[in-house]
Design a protein around this motif. Structure first.
Motif, PDB file in Angstrom:
ATOM      1  N   LEU A   1     -24.918 -12.935   9.460  1.00 21.95           N
ATOM      2  CA  LEU A   1     -24.447 -14.299   9.214  1.00 21.95           C
ATOM      3  C   LEU A   1     -25.362 -15.046   8.254  1.00 21.95           C
ATOM      4  CD1 LEU A   1     -23.273 -15.461  12.758  1.00 21.95           C
ATOM      5  CD2 LEU A   1     -21.854 -15.169  10.712  1.00 21.95           C
ATOM      6  N   MET A   2     -26.656 -14.909   8.447  1.00 23.33           N
ATOM      7  CA  MET A   2     -27.624 -15.567   7.564  1.00 23.33           C
ATOM      8  C   MET A   2     -27.493 -15.055   6.126  1.00 23.33           C
ATOM      9  SD  MET A   2     -31.042 -15.552   9.980  1.00 23.33           S
ATOM     10  CE  MET A   2     -32.151 -16.229   8.738  1.00 23.33           C
TER      11      MET A   2
ATOM     12  N   THR B 200     -26.240  -9.138  14.074  1.00 19.43           N
ATOM     13  CA  THR B 200     -25.141 -10.045  13.721  1.00 19.43           C
ATOM     14  C   THR B 200     -25.660 -11.391  13.207  1.00 19.43           C
ATOM     15  OG1 THR B 200     -24.884 -10.711  16.033  1.00 19.43           O
ATOM     16  CG2 THR B 200     -23.457  -8.934  15.244  1.00 19.43           C
ATOM     17  N   LYS B 201     -26.771 -11.873  13.758  1.00 14.19           N
ATOM     18  CA  LYS B 201     -27.353 -13.130  13.252  1.00 14.19           C
ATOM     19  C   LYS B 201     -27.843 -12.949  11.812  1.00 14.19           C
ATOM     20  CE  LYS B 201     -28.692 -15.045  17.683  1.00 14.19           C
ATOM     21  NZ  LYS B 201     -29.765 -15.237  18.640  1.00 14.19           N
ATOM     22  N   LEU B 202     -28.479 -11.809  11.541  1.00 16.16           N
ATOM     23  CA  LEU B 202     -28.945 -11.559  10.175  1.00 16.16           C
ATOM     24  C   LEU B 202     -27.768 -11.430   9.203  1.00 16.16           C
ATOM     25  CD1 LEU B 202     -31.848  -9.077  10.929  1.00 16.16           C
ATOM     26  CD2 LEU B 202     -32.074 -11.365   9.934  1.00 16.16           C
TER      27      LEU B 202
ATOM     28  N   ARG C 145     -23.454  -7.017   6.130  1.00 18.88           N
ATOM     29  CA  ARG C 145     -22.129  -7.314   6.669  1.00 18.88           C
ATOM     30  C   ARG C 145     -21.381  -6.006   6.936  1.00 18.88           C
ATOM     31  NH1 ARG C 145     -20.078  -9.935   9.988  1.00 18.88           N
ATOM     32  NH2 ARG C 145     -21.337 -11.639   9.222  1.00 18.88           N
TER      33      ARG C 145
ATOM     34  N   ASN D 102     -27.515  -8.524  18.793  1.00 13.53           N
ATOM     35  CA  ASN D 102     -27.628  -9.971  18.586  1.00 13.53           C
ATOM     36  C   ASN D 102     -28.349 -10.266  17.279  1.00 13.53           C
ATOM     37  OD1 ASN D 102     -26.363 -10.876  20.993  1.00 13.53           O
ATOM     38  ND2 ASN D 102     -28.244 -10.527  22.141  1.00 13.53           N
ATOM     39  N   THR D 103     -29.452  -9.587  17.048  1.00 15.52           N
ATOM     40  CA  THR D 103     -30.235  -9.807  15.829  1.00 15.52           C
ATOM     41  C   THR D 103     -29.473  -9.338  14.599  1.00 15.52           C
ATOM     42  OG1 THR D 103     -32.290  -9.603  17.082  1.00 15.52           O
ATOM     43  CG2 THR D 103     -32.436  -9.298  14.692  1.00 15.52           C
TER      44      THR D 103
ATOM     45  N   ARG E 262     -32.977  -2.858  15.528  1.00 18.48           N
ATOM     46  CA  ARG E 262     -32.717  -4.237  15.910  1.00 18.48           C
ATOM     47  C   ARG E 262     -31.548  -4.228  16.892  1.00 18.48           C
ATOM     48  NH1 ARG E 262     -36.680  -4.091  13.274  1.00 18.48           N
ATOM     49  NH2 ARG E 262     -37.451  -5.591  11.754  1.00 18.48           N
TER      50      ARG E 262
ATOM     51  N   LEU F  64     -36.173 -14.708  11.006  1.00 16.51           N
ATOM     52  CA  LEU F  64     -35.517 -14.755  12.311  1.00 16.51           C
ATOM     53  C   LEU F  64     -36.415 -14.033  13.298  1.00 16.51           C
ATOM     54  CD1 LEU F  64     -32.960 -15.375  14.041  1.00 16.51           C
ATOM     55  CD2 LEU F  64     -32.135 -13.106  13.396  1.00 16.51           C
TER      56      LEU F  64
ATOM     57  N   SER G 199     -27.678  -6.988  23.864  1.00 13.68           N
ATOM     58  CA  SER G 199     -29.123  -6.731  23.879  1.00 13.68           C
ATOM     59  C   SER G 199     -29.446  -5.274  24.187  1.00 13.68           C
ATOM     60  CB  SER G 199     -29.832  -7.654  24.868  1.00 13.68           C
ATOM     61  OG  SER G 199     -29.468  -7.325  26.185  1.00 13.68           O
TER      62      SER G 199
ATOM     63  N   ASN H  53     -38.023 -10.114  10.399  1.00 11.32           N
ATOM     64  CA  ASN H  53     -36.683 -10.173   9.830  1.00 11.32           C
ATOM     65  C   ASN H  53     -36.670 -11.325   8.833  1.00 11.32           C
ATOM     66  OD1 ASN H  53     -35.518  -8.292  11.864  1.00 11.32           O
ATOM     67  ND2 ASN H  53     -36.028  -9.972  13.243  1.00 11.32           N
TER      68      ASN H  53
END
Length: 177
Positions: A172-173, A168-170, A84, A165-166, A162, A39, A98, A44
């Protein structure tokens, strides 16, 4: 296999420690990790590995980076469940994602070293320490924030930050299927 998140410290910043993400993915594949994804360009990675211990994965990735790219890069590793938990345990209001950071450390934060840091002396910035993470709400942005610099000098430990945004995206991934 366990899903892991690897957070590389200080790569692709200001032209230093260049590690192209395609080459990082190839290196992680070469370690036998599966479903490797990255990511952004800031180091990441999310993947599956047979190992159960994040410290073992961290050591393997750090050694492979040294062998493949040279130099020494710190790598903070969390399981998908731990990532998580970082999101779920956030004790602060996020405000603007951000301008909200989580700094990840390899070991639990030594709060004794922060005993004389009064976060209230750095308004409007806020921070909270939980285990191996420090959460920062920095309403004016990282460039104006003084609190993270004070904390970094006190801890003398290399973490990697981080934005929300990053993070929470990680998470989820890395969510387990």
């Amino acid at each position: 296999m366990t899903r892991f998140v690897a957070l590389l410290r200080g790569i692709n910043v200001g032209g230093k420690n260049k590690i192209p993400m395609a080459e990082l993915r190839a290196m992680l594949d070469g370690l036998g990790y599966a479903e490797v994804a990255t990511l952004l360009q800031s180091g990441n990675a999310v993947f599956r590995a047979d190992a159960a211990d994040p410290a073992t994965v961290s050591a393997a990735v750090e050694a492979a980076i040294t062998e493949t790219f040279g130099g020494s890069i710190r790598v903070m590793v969390r399981t998908g469940a731990e990532m998580r938990a970082v999101v779920d345990a956030n004790p602060l209001d996020v405000g603007h994602p951000s301008k909200f950071l989580v700094t990840f450390f390899a070991e639990p934060v030594d709060t004794a070293k922060l005993a004389d840091v009064d976060a209230a002396a750095y308004p409007p910035d806020e921070m909270a320490v939980t285990g191996r993470e420090i959460y920062y709400n920095l309403p004016r942005g990282i460039n104006e924030a003084k609190l993270p610099l004070v904390v970094e000098r006190k801890l003398k430990a290399g973490g990697t930050a981080r934005n929300w945004n990053t993070v929470t995206k990680l998470a989820l991934m890395a969510d387990e299927d």
